[in-house]
Every structure is written in C-alpha cells, then in structure tokens.
Write a protein that holds these residues in place. Structure first.
Motif, PDB file in Angstrom:
ATOM      1  N   GLU A 192       0.516  -1.327   0.174  1.00  0.00           N
ATOM      2  CA  GLU A 192       0.097  -0.306  -0.249  1.00  0.00           C
ATOM      3  C   GLU A 192       1.085   1.483   0.202  1.00  0.00           C
ATOM      4  O   GLU A 192       0.986   2.707  -0.313  1.00  0.00           O
ATOM      5  CB  GLU A 192      -1.320  -0.193   1.369  1.00  0.00           C
ATOM      6  N   ALA A 193       2.232   1.130   0.708  1.00  0.00           N
ATOM      7  CA  ALA A 193       3.367   2.322   0.415  1.00  0.00           C
ATOM      8  C   ALA A 193       4.688   2.146   0.173  1.00  0.00           C
ATOM      9  O   ALA A 193       5.006   1.695   0.171  1.00  0.00           O
ATOM     10  CB  ALA A 193       3.104   2.857   1.834  1.00  0.00           C
ATOM     11  N   PRO A 194       4.619   1.770  -1.304  1.00  0.00           N
ATOM     12  CA  PRO A 194       5.668   1.605  -1.893  1.00  0.00           C
ATOM     13  C   PRO A 194       6.443   2.657  -1.881  1.00  0.00           C
ATOM     14  O   PRO A 194       7.474   2.757  -1.915  1.00  0.00           O
ATOM     15  CB  PRO A 194       5.506   1.385  -3.486  1.00  0.00           C
ATOM     16  N   ASP A 195       6.406   3.570  -1.471  1.00  0.00           N
ATOM     17  CA  ASP A 195       7.769   4.845  -0.775  1.00  0.00           C
ATOM     18  C   ASP A 195       8.316   5.068  -0.027  1.00  0.00           C
ATOM     19  O   ASP A 195       9.192   6.081   0.185  1.00  0.00           O
ATOM     20  CB  ASP A 195       6.167   6.227  -1.561  1.00  0.00           C
ATOM     21  N   ALA A 196       7.635   4.598   1.087  1.00  0.00           N
ATOM     22  CA  ALA A 196       7.806   4.595   2.301  1.00  0.00           C
ATOM     23  C   ALA A 196       8.916   3.498   2.475  1.00  0.00           C
ATOM     24  O   ALA A 196       9.243   2.683   2.198  1.00  0.00           O
ATOM     25  CB  ALA A 196       6.693   4.231   3.352  1.00  0.00           C
ATOM     26  N   ARG A 217      14.936  -0.186   1.911  1.00  0.00           N
ATOM     27  CA  ARG A 217      13.589   0.104   2.443  1.00  0.00           C
ATOM     28  C   ARG A 217      13.439  -0.182   3.447  1.00  0.00           C
ATOM     29  O   ARG A 217      12.733   0.428   4.330  1.00  0.00           O
ATOM     30  CB  ARG A 217      13.018   0.807   1.885  1.00  0.00           C
ATOM     31  N   THR A 218      14.070  -0.921   4.157  1.00  0.00           N
ATOM     32  CA  THR A 218      13.473  -2.255   4.978  1.00  0.00           C
ATOM     33  C   THR A 218      14.950  -2.072   5.490  1.00  0.00           C
ATOM     34  O   THR A 218      16.334  -2.178   5.908  1.00  0.00           O
ATOM     35  CB  THR A 218      13.904  -3.666   4.950  1.00  0.00           C
ATOM     36  N   HIS A 219      14.674  -1.938   7.054  1.00  0.00           N
ATOM     37  CA  HIS A 219      15.805  -1.181   8.431  1.00  0.00           C
ATOM     38  C   HIS A 219      15.267  -1.840   9.726  1.00  0.00           C
ATOM     39  O   HIS A 219      14.302  -0.922  10.179  1.00  0.00           O
ATOM     40  CB  HIS A 219      16.202   0.191   8.526  1.00  0.00           C
ATOM     41  N   ILE A 220      16.280  -2.201  10.508  1.00  0.00           N
ATOM     42  CA  ILE A 220      15.761  -3.133  11.983  1.00  0.00           C
ATOM     43  C   ILE A 220      16.921  -2.075  13.057  1.00  0.00           C
ATOM     44  O   ILE A 220      18.103  -1.973  12.843  1.00  0.00           O
ATOM     45  CB  ILE A 220      16.331  -4.191  11.975  1.00  0.00           C
ATOM     46  N   LEU A 221      15.783  -1.833  13.332  1.00  0.00           N
ATOM     47  CA  LEU A 221      16.074  -0.453  14.951  1.00  0.00           C
ATOM     48  C   LEU A 221      15.520  -0.923  15.722  1.00  0.00           C
ATOM     49  O   LEU A 221      14.878  -1.366  15.962  1.00  0.00           O
ATOM     50  CB  LEU A 221      16.292   1.086  13.701  1.00  0.00           C
ATOM     51  N   SER A 222      16.609  -0.423  16.676  1.00  0.00           N
ATOM     52  CA  SER A 222      15.946   0.331  18.487  1.00  0.00           C
ATOM     53  C   SER A 222      15.002   1.111  18.243  1.00  0.00           C
ATOM     54  O   SER A 222      15.053   2.078  16.667  1.00  0.00           O
ATOM     55  CB  SER A 222      16.985   0.900  19.013  1.00  0.00           C
ATOM     56  N   LYS A 231      14.791  10.776  11.091  1.00  0.00           N
ATOM     57  CA  LYS A 231      15.719  12.815  10.675  1.00  0.00           C
ATOM     58  C   LYS A 231      16.932  12.940  10.480  1.00  0.00           C
ATOM     59  O   LYS A 231      16.821  13.268   9.101  1.00  0.00           O
ATOM     60  CB  LYS A 231      15.697  13.582  12.771  1.00  0.00           C
ATOM     61  N   ALA A 232      17.820  11.447   9.549  1.00  0.00           N
ATOM     62  CA  ALA A 232      18.681  11.873   8.934  1.00  0.00           C
ATOM     63  C   ALA A 232      18.292  11.627   7.644  1.00  0.00           C
ATOM     64  O   ALA A 232      18.573  11.710   6.828  1.00  0.00           O
ATOM     65  CB  ALA A 232      19.804  11.044   9.493  1.00  0.00           C
ATOM     66  N   SER A 233      17.120  10.943   7.531  1.00  0.00           N
ATOM     67  CA  SER A 233      16.870  10.348   5.900  1.00  0.00           C
ATOM     68  C   SER A 233      16.173  11.451   4.519  1.00  0.00           C
ATOM     69  O   SER A 233      15.485  12.161   5.896  1.00  0.00           O
ATOM     70  CB  SER A 233      15.589   8.908   6.460  1.00  0.00           C
ATOM     71  N   PRO A 234      16.516  11.510   3.834  1.00  0.00           N
ATOM     72  CA  PRO A 234      16.123  12.475   2.746  1.00  0.00           C
ATOM     73  C   PRO A 234      14.653  12.144   2.766  1.00  0.00           C
ATOM     74  O   PRO A 234      13.834  12.608   1.875  1.00  0.00           O
ATOM     75  CB  PRO A 234      16.911  12.280   1.614  1.00  0.00           C
ATOM     76  N   LYS A 235      14.152  10.898   2.945  1.00  0.00           N
ATOM     77  CA  LYS A 235      12.471  10.291   2.785  1.00  0.00           C
ATOM     78  C   LYS A 235      11.427  10.784   3.599  1.00  0.00           C
ATOM     79  O   LYS A 235      12.151  11.436   4.676  1.00  0.00           O
ATOM     80  CB  LYS A 235      12.565   8.677   2.521  1.00  0.00           C
ATOM     81  N   ALA A 254       9.996  15.202  13.957  1.00  0.00           N
ATOM     82  CA  ALA A 254      10.815  15.436  12.876  1.00  0.00           C
ATOM     83  C   ALA A 254       9.144  15.782  12.149  1.00  0.00           C
ATOM     84  O   ALA A 254       8.238  15.285  11.749  1.00  0.00           O
ATOM     85  CB  ALA A 254      10.891  13.874  11.713  1.00  0.00           C
ATOM     86  N   PRO A 255       8.524  16.400  12.549  1.00  0.00           N
ATOM     87  CA  PRO A 255       7.143  17.439  12.592  1.00  0.00           C
ATOM     88  C   PRO A 255       6.220  16.931  10.365  1.00  0.00           C
ATOM     89  O   PRO A 255       5.245  17.154  10.625  1.00  0.00           O
ATOM     90  CB  PRO A 255       7.095  18.203  12.433  1.00  0.00           C
ATOM     91  N   GLU A 256       7.416  17.349   9.843  1.00  0.00           N
ATOM     92  CA  GLU A 256       7.339  17.305   8.205  1.00  0.00           C
ATOM     93  C   GLU A 256       7.394  15.760   7.972  1.00  0.00           C
ATOM     94  O   GLU A 256       6.516  16.096   6.526  1.00  0.00           O
ATOM     95  CB  GLU A 256       8.505  18.713   7.651  1.00  0.00           C
ATOM     96  N   LYS A 257       7.745  14.652   8.639  1.00  0.00           N
ATOM     97  CA  LYS A 257       7.676  13.733   7.978  1.00  0.00           C
ATOM     98  C   LYS A 257       6.375  12.836   8.497  1.00  0.00           C
ATOM     99  O   LYS A 257       5.456  13.349   9.541  1.00  0.00           O
ATOM    100  CB  LYS A 257       8.792  13.405   8.042  1.00  0.00           C
ATOM    101  N   ARG A 258       6.125  11.780   7.714  1.00  0.00           N
ATOM    102  CA  ARG A 258       4.721  11.043   8.042  1.00  0.00           C
ATOM    103  C   ARG A 258       4.960   9.972   8.668  1.00  0.00           C
ATOM    104  O   ARG A 258       5.614   8.937   7.719  1.00  0.00           O
ATOM    105  CB  ARG A 258       4.037  11.130   6.589  1.00  0.00           C
ATOM    106  N   PHE A 259       4.203   9.108   9.809  1.00  0.00           N
ATOM    107  CA  PHE A 259       5.085   7.963  10.238  1.00  0.00           C
ATOM    108  C   PHE A 259       3.996   7.350  10.424  1.00  0.00           C
ATOM    109  O   PHE A 259       2.191   8.047  10.831  1.00  0.00           O
ATOM    110  CB  PHE A 259       5.024   8.934  11.341  1.00  0.00           C
TER     111      PHE A 259
END
Ligand code: 13P
Ligand code: SF4
Length: 311
Positions: A192-196, A217-222, A231-235, A254-259
C-alpha cells in the motif's frame, strides 16, 4: 482532561521535580503527555546511560519495572521511583534466574548475554547485558569461538544470528506486543505504501522474515535508532513496526515527515500504566521506591556496565 487541566498538571510535575531535585526519564513508548514532561526521552540504552550520568538526587523512571531496576543498579546512591510498580514486561517474565541457572548448567563454560528486558536476578547470572541498540556490537565483542547463551527474546536472537553470522543458543521468550506484529501487516503496508521506508524493531515476530525479503527500504532498528534514522533520512514517509508510543516522539522530532504504525494494535499495556497523575503522585508522595538487594545488584552491575560501555 481539558488542555488547561493538562497544562496545570504538567506544570505541577515540573515544579515537584525541581523541588525534589529529581530527573524524569521516559521511555519512547510512554503516553505523549508523560513524554512531554520528561527531562529525557529515549530507548533502554539511552535511559540507562542517563541514569548512570545524572547529577540529580533522584530519578523518576517512566517506563517498566526492569528499566527502573537497571537505573537503581547503575545509580546506587540515588533514589529511584517508578510511578506504578506493577508496570511489568511479558518478555522479562519469560525467564527466571532458576531457569537461567539450569540452562547454564547444561552449557558449562558458555557466556551469557541477556537482553536488558530481564529481572535483576537474571542479570546477576549474566556476563553481558545488551539492548536492541547495541546487541550486535555486544555479540561481536565476544571471541568467535566462545559458546553463547542468548536470552530471553527469540526474535532478537534469530536476528542476531543472521547479522553476526554466529550460532547462538537462543531462549524461546517473546514480547507479546512485538510477536503480535505479523509478516502480513508488513506485506500489506509494503504493497500500500511503496514510497515508504520500513522501520522494524528486532523484537518483532516478523523481523527475521523481513530480513529474508530485506530491500534497501527495510531497516531493523532500536526505538532510538528509528528516531535517528528518520531525522537523517531524505525520505518523508515511514512505516513503523514497534509499539505505537514511538509515533509521538518521531512526529515531534521530525514534524514535517509522515509516520504510520503497521499495526495499531501494538500497544504495551505495561508502558501505558504510567500516567501523568501517577507521575505527579510519585513525586509528591515519594513513592514507589525501587530497590535491588545489594548482593544481586553487585553481581548484576558488571553485566550492565559492559552494556553501557559498548556502543
Ligand atoms: P528499546 O531498547 O529499543 O527502547 O526497546 C525496549 C523495549 O522494551 C522494546 O519493547
Ligand atoms: Fe516488555 Fe514488550 Fe512492553 Fe517492551 S513492549 S516493555 S518488551 S512487554
């Protein structure tokens, strides 16, 4: 609660904390109004480091019990309070010290690595603690030929086996919240969200499967790793596979981004037991003090200090 009542309560908490010389630490899964009043919000590793470094005379720990216990071990001269002493953790409950002793007896000479989501008694039987933020670095710090017992999270253990290429003996514990995030949740979102970008906590039941279909585009993180990454991503769009409390922190940083949470059902009822009212009562009435038996604390401290030292 009205906005005015909320602001008054938050002001009361801040004034009490100042008066009592207390630092308020909050985990990334805490409710927004508790996060907003905390002096520091972070993941298990960051919170342990803050607890060890604070100059305040007291720590109010807005998180679950094992986290407050870890703070009490790292800062033995401070008073550590938890607003609700019943805030437990299903993962920490999945192994007892007796079970770990029996497992060690079956593997003489093995080194024990325990996730920080364990009781102080389990940590006292442990050589190295780790968090999701440094688990890979901790495993890599141990000589390759050394046998390792890893507990209690099986999904984190399986993920570690993949990323380090080492065979671990893994305890079959799990966190009910993360185990409930299914590969189907991820697959639906990926379609549904190929851009995310997809940010996945290694405690997730789907984390190992994600590794299998891992792409760039898959990242395993704490949890803190997710904040830094976003914050660092250009996405601009991120799908989040962990407890939903992190969304507030991400949106704030990161208020300008969508989560978007991949599962709205991923809510830890224990983390949510801490409320602003209970935080105020804890500071005002000086309750509930978290203590660890000195002999247990002494034995657990070395493993926790190794965790805090390894980046
Ligand atoms: P983090 O260490 O990534 O904050 O995770 C803690 C936790 O309890 C995960 O459920
Ligand atoms: Fe424990 Fe899971 Fe809650 Fe984290 S989310 S505190 S591992 S029960």
């Amino acid at each position: 609660m009205t906005t005015l009542e909320l602001t008054r309560l938050q002001d009361e908490v801040k004034a009490l904390a100042r008066e009592r010389d207390a630092v308020v630490l909050a985990h990334n899964y805490q409710v927004p109004e508790v996060q907003d009043v905390a002096d520091y919000v972070g993941d298990s590793l960051g919170l342990s480091r803050e607890a060890a470094a604070t100059n305040a005379s007291a720590i109010v720990f807005c998180g679950v019990h094992f986290m407050a216990e870890t703070a009490a071990i790292l800062a033995p001269d401070k008073t550590v309070l938890i607003p609700d002493p019943d805030a437990g953790c299903s993962l920490a409950a999945s192994i007892t010290a007796d079970q770990l002793r029996a497992w060690k007896a079956e593997h003489p000479g093995a080194v024990v690595v325990s996730y920080v989501n364990t009781t102080a008694e389990v940590k006292a039987e442990t050589d190295y603690c780790c968090t999701s933020g440094n688990a890979k670095a901790v495993i890599e710090a141990i000589p390759p030929a050394q046998e390792i017992l890893f507990c209690p999270d099986m999904f984190l253990g399986m993920w570690l086996e993949r990323v380090t290429g080492r065979k671990l003996n893994v305890w079959l514990g799990e966190c009910h919240v993360h185990a409930g995030i299914r590969p189907a949740d991820i697959e639906r979102w990926q379609a549904e969200a190929p851009d995310a970008e997809l940010l996945v906590h290694p405690e997730c039941g789907c984390a190992s499967q994600c590794m299998a279909f891992a792409n760039d585009r898959t990242h395993i993180l704490s949890t803190e790793g997710m904040v830094k990454f976003a914050k660092a991503s250009p996405k601009n769009r991120f799908l989040i596979a962990t407890e939903t409390g992190i969304i507030h922190r991400l949106q704030k940083e990161a208020p300008e981004k969508r989560f978007e949470a991949v599962s709205e059902k991923a809510i830890c009822k224990y983390m949510k037991m801490i409320t602003l009212e209970k935080l105020r009562d804890s500071l005002r009435d000086w309750k509930h003090v978290v203590t660890v038996e000195p002999e247990i604390a002494e034995r657990a401290r070395g493993a926790i200090e190794r965790m805090v030292a390894i980046a």
